[in-house]
Design a protein around this motif. Structure first.
Motif, short mmCIF file in Angstrom:
data_model
loop_
_atom_site.label_atom_id
_atom_site.label_comp_id
_atom_site.label_asym_id
_atom_site.label_seq_id
_atom_site.Cartn_x
_atom_site.Cartn_y
_atom_site.Cartn_z
N PHE A 215 1.03 -1.10 0.11
CA PHE A 215 -0.15 -0.08 0.04
C PHE A 215 0.72 1.23 -0.13
O PHE A 215 0.84 2.12 -0.94
CB PHE A 215 -0.94 0.01 1.17
CG PHE A 215 -1.68 1.23 1.38
CD1 PHE A 215 -3.15 1.46 0.59
CD2 PHE A 215 -1.50 2.40 2.03
CE1 PHE A 215 -3.70 2.71 0.90
CE2 PHE A 215 -2.12 3.44 2.31
CZ PHE A 215 -3.54 3.60 1.52
N ASN A 216 1.90 1.30 0.91
CA ASN A 216 2.73 2.48 1.17
C ASN A 216 3.54 2.59 -0.18
O ASN A 216 4.03 3.77 -0.78
CB ASN A 216 3.46 2.30 2.36
CG ASN A 216 2.74 2.91 3.67
OD1 ASN A 216 2.35 3.76 3.71
ND2 ASN A 216 2.45 1.77 4.45
N TYR A 217 4.17 1.40 -0.57
CA TYR A 217 4.88 1.48 -1.72
C TYR A 217 4.53 2.04 -2.97
O TYR A 217 5.13 2.98 -3.68
CB TYR A 217 5.64 -0.13 -2.00
CG TYR A 217 6.45 -0.08 -3.15
CD1 TYR A 217 7.69 0.38 -3.24
CD2 TYR A 217 6.00 -0.58 -4.54
CE1 TYR A 217 8.72 0.53 -4.55
CE2 TYR A 217 6.68 -0.76 -5.53
CZ TYR A 217 7.92 0.12 -5.75
OH TYR A 217 8.70 -0.01 -6.74
N GLU A 218 3.29 1.42 -3.37
CA GLU A 218 2.56 2.01 -4.76
C GLU A 218 2.32 3.28 -4.63
O GLU A 218 2.32 4.27 -5.43
CB GLU A 218 1.43 1.07 -4.96
CG GLU A 218 1.68 -0.46 -5.12
CD GLU A 218 2.33 -0.67 -6.57
OE1 GLU A 218 2.43 0.35 -7.37
OE2 GLU A 218 2.87 -1.87 -6.73
N LEU A 219 1.85 4.00 -3.28
CA LEU A 219 1.42 5.15 -3.22
C LEU A 219 2.57 6.14 -3.35
O LEU A 219 2.66 7.18 -3.96
CB LEU A 219 0.88 5.35 -1.73
CG LEU A 219 0.25 6.65 -1.17
CD1 LEU A 219 -1.14 6.88 -2.31
CD2 LEU A 219 -0.20 6.73 0.13
N MET A 220 3.72 5.81 -2.59
CA MET A 220 4.76 6.70 -2.71
C MET A 220 5.50 6.61 -4.20
O MET A 220 5.94 7.40 -4.26
CB MET A 220 6.22 6.13 -1.68
CG MET A 220 5.75 6.29 -0.30
SD MET A 220 6.96 5.47 0.89
CE MET A 220 6.28 5.59 2.44
N CYS A 225 6.91 9.31 -9.06
CA CYS A 225 6.81 9.35 -10.36
C CYS A 225 6.25 10.63 -10.94
O CYS A 225 6.60 11.14 -11.86
CB CYS A 225 5.99 8.07 -11.01
SG CYS A 225 7.19 6.71 -10.87
N LYS A 226 5.05 11.11 -10.34
CA LYS A 226 4.39 12.36 -10.74
C LYS A 226 5.46 13.43 -10.47
O LYS A 226 5.42 14.53 -11.25
CB LYS A 226 3.07 12.38 -9.97
CG LYS A 226 1.99 11.53 -10.58
CD LYS A 226 0.77 11.71 -9.66
CE LYS A 226 -0.36 10.80 -10.02
NZ LYS A 226 -1.61 10.73 -9.39
N ARG A 227 6.00 13.45 -9.48
CA ARG A 227 6.63 14.77 -9.05
C ARG A 227 7.86 14.73 -10.01
O ARG A 227 8.13 16.02 -10.39
CB ARG A 227 7.22 14.48 -7.43
CG ARG A 227 8.49 15.39 -7.08
CD ARG A 227 8.68 15.35 -5.55
NE ARG A 227 9.50 16.32 -5.12
CZ ARG A 227 10.16 16.49 -4.02
NH1 ARG A 227 9.87 15.62 -3.11
NH2 ARG A 227 11.07 17.48 -3.50
N TYR A 228 8.46 13.75 -10.31
CA TYR A 228 9.66 13.84 -11.19
C TYR A 228 9.23 13.55 -12.68
O TYR A 228 10.07 13.51 -13.46
CB TYR A 228 10.60 12.84 -10.79
CG TYR A 228 11.38 13.19 -9.66
CD1 TYR A 228 12.15 14.30 -9.25
CD2 TYR A 228 10.89 12.43 -8.36
CE1 TYR A 228 12.89 14.61 -8.32
CE2 TYR A 228 11.42 12.67 -7.13
CZ TYR A 228 12.36 13.78 -7.15
OH TYR A 228 12.95 14.07 -5.77
N ASN A 229 7.85 13.54 -13.09
CA ASN A 229 7.32 13.61 -14.60
C ASN A 229 7.95 12.44 -15.26
O ASN A 229 8.52 12.40 -16.01
CB ASN A 229 7.54 14.84 -15.11
CG ASN A 229 6.91 14.93 -16.37
OD1 ASN A 229 5.78 14.11 -16.42
ND2 ASN A 229 7.07 15.65 -17.47
N THR A 236 16.28 5.00 -8.18
CA THR A 236 16.14 5.83 -6.93
C THR A 236 14.87 5.65 -6.44
O THR A 236 14.77 5.71 -5.15
CB THR A 236 16.78 7.26 -7.24
OG1 THR A 236 18.02 7.16 -8.08
CG2 THR A 236 17.03 7.93 -5.93
N ILE A 237 13.82 6.03 -7.20
CA ILE A 237 12.47 5.96 -6.84
C ILE A 237 12.02 4.66 -6.14
O ILE A 237 11.40 4.70 -4.93
CB ILE A 237 11.57 6.46 -7.90
CG1 ILE A 237 11.55 7.77 -8.11
CG2 ILE A 237 10.03 6.00 -7.55
CD1 ILE A 237 11.00 8.45 -9.48
N SER A 238 12.25 3.64 -6.81
CA SER A 238 12.00 2.26 -6.30
C SER A 238 12.91 1.90 -5.01
O SER A 238 12.09 1.45 -3.99
CB SER A 238 12.46 1.18 -7.33
OG SER A 238 11.52 1.41 -8.51
#
Length: 345
Positions: A215-220, A225-229, A236-238
Motif C-alpha cells: 500500500f505504502n510502496y505503490e502510493l510513494m 513518479c508524478k513529482r519527477y514526471n 532511485t524511486i524504487s
C-alpha cells in the motif's frame, strides 16, 4: 505480433519474465541481510532469568542444561551462554565466540527458500494486482493492499517448513545432521504439521506486513513518479519507496515476529519429563513475553530487524522493478521488429 501480445500481462511482460525479474535480487538480498537476521533471532530468543527451585532443560543452543536449586546455587551447567546487551554486543560476542561465519548460519536454507518464496510472492502479487484492476476497472489505492496480503498467504504456506529449519539453524550452530534429527523428532512426536509450527504468527506478521508494505510502496512510487514526471519508476524511486515502506511495515509487525521466533525455537526443546509438548498459542506467548519483559519485550530486535528489512526491501523491489523494465524494453523492441517485418511483407 498479436500472439506475442496475448502472452504479455498487464505489466507488459510475461509471467515467466516476472519470475526471472523477481529472482534477480533474491540472492544478493539474502547475502547482505542474513547476518542481521541471525542477530535478531538471537536477541529475540534470549531466555529471561529463572526463579529459584525450578529445573529446566533446553536443547536449542541458547541454554543446553540449567538447574537452579532452592538455595540459589546454579548447578549442572553444561553450557552457560552469555546474555546479549544489544545489537552491537550480540554481533561482537557471536563473532568472538563462534567466528564470523556464524553470522551467515542458515544461509543455505535461506537461499533455497528465497527463490521459491520470491517467485511465488512477487509474481502472484503482480498477477493479482493486474487481475483486480482489470475486473474492477479501477486503479484503487487499496488494490495493492489486497493483492499483497493474498499473495503472502500462499508464499508463507509453501515456505513455512524451510523458514522453521532456517530459524533453528540460526538460533545456534547446528550441523545438517543435527537439523535433520530435530526435524525427525518433531515429525515423530507431532506429525508432519509440526513443520508448519509458527505458521499462524508468521501469517499474522507477514500478511499485514505485505498489505502495509505494498500500500505504502505503490502510493510513494506513484507520487514520486508524478513529482519527477516519469512514466516508470527509476532505480532511485524504487529504492527509496521500498526502504521507507519496509521500515513502516517492519515496526508495526515486529511483535508477531517475536512470537514467530519463540514458537519455532520450541521445536527441539525437551522437557525434563519427556512429556508430549503442546503448541503454545500466539496470544499466550504474547502475554508471557509482556509478563517476563514488559511491553518492550514485544519489540526486542527492532534495530537488527530494521537493519535487515529496510535494505532488503529496497534492494529487492529496485531489482524487481529494474528487471521488469528490462523485459518491457525487450518486448517493445520485439514488437517493433515484428511490426516492421509485417509492414514489409
Amino acid at each position: 505480433m498479436a500472439a506475442h501480445r496475448s502472452n504479455l500481462g498487464t505489466n507488459g511482460i510475461t509471467p515467466i519474465q516476472q519470475m526471472i525479474a523477481s529472482c534477480s535480487g533474491a540472492f544478493m538480498t539474502s547475502l547482505i541481510v542474513t547476518p542481521f537476521d541471525v542477530i535478531k533471532i538471537r536477541l529475540q530468543a534470549q531466555i529471561t532469568p529463572f526463579h529459584k527451585g525450578k529445573c529446566f532443560l533446553y536443547c536449542n543452543g541458547l541454554m543446553d542444561h540449567v538447574c537452579i536449586c532452592e538455595n540459589g546455587n546454579k548447578t549442572a551447567w553444561y553450557k552457560a551462554p552469555g546474555q546479549f546487551r544489544g545489537t552491537l554486543d550480540a554481533f561482537v560476542q557471536i563473532v568472538r565466540n563462534e567466528g564470523i561465519k556464524s553470522l551467515w548460519s542458515g544461509l543455505p536454507p535461506t537461499l533455497i527458500m528465497a527463490v521459491p518464496a520470491t517467485v511465488i510472492y512477487f509474481t502472484c502479487y503482480d498477477q493479482l494486482r493486474g487481475f483486480l484492476k482489470y475486473q474492477l476497472e479501477d486503479d484503487s489505492i487499496y488494490i495493492p493492499l489486497i493483492a499483497g496480503a493474498s499473495a503472502r498467504v500462499g508464499a508463507v504456506t509453501v515456505i513455512s517448513p524451510l523458514e522453521l529449519i532456517r530459524t533453528k539453524s540460526q538460533s545456534r550452530k547446528l550441523t545438517y545432521s543435527e537439523l535433520g534429527s530435530v526435524v525427525r523428532v518433531a515429525v515423530a512426536q507431532d506429525g508432519w504439521l509440526s513443520l508448519w509450527r509458527g505458521w499462524t504468527p508468521t501469517v499474522l506478521r507477514d500478511v499485514p506486513f505485505s498489505a502495509i508494505y505494498w500500500f505504502n510502496y505503490e502510493l510513494m512510487k506513484s507520487q514520486l513518479c508524478k513529482r519527477y514526471n516519469v512514466s516508470e519508476p527509476t532505480l532511485t524511486i524504487s529504492f527509496s519507496s521500498g526502504a521507507s515502506s519496509g521500515a513502516i511495515a517492519a515496526v508495526l509487525t515486529l511483535p508477531f515476529d517475536v512470537v514467530k521466533t519463540r514458537r519455532q525455537i520450541e521445536l527441539g526443546e525437551l522437557s525434563m519429563s519427556q512429556s508430549r509438548k503442546t503448541l503454545t498459542s500466539t496470544w499466550k506467548i504474547m502475554r508471557r513475553v509482556v509478563r517476563e519483559s514488559g511491553f518492550g519485550g514485544l519489540f526486542v530486535g527492532l534495530l537488527p530487524r530494521l537493519m535487515k528489512v529496510v535494505p532488503a526491501c529496497a534492494i529487492m523491489i529496485s531489482s524487481y522493478e529494474y528487471g521488469k523494465s528490462f523485459f518491457r524494453k525487450i518486448n517493445r523492441e520485439q514488437e517493433l521488429k515484428a511490426s516492421w517485418k509485417s509492414d514489409i511483407s
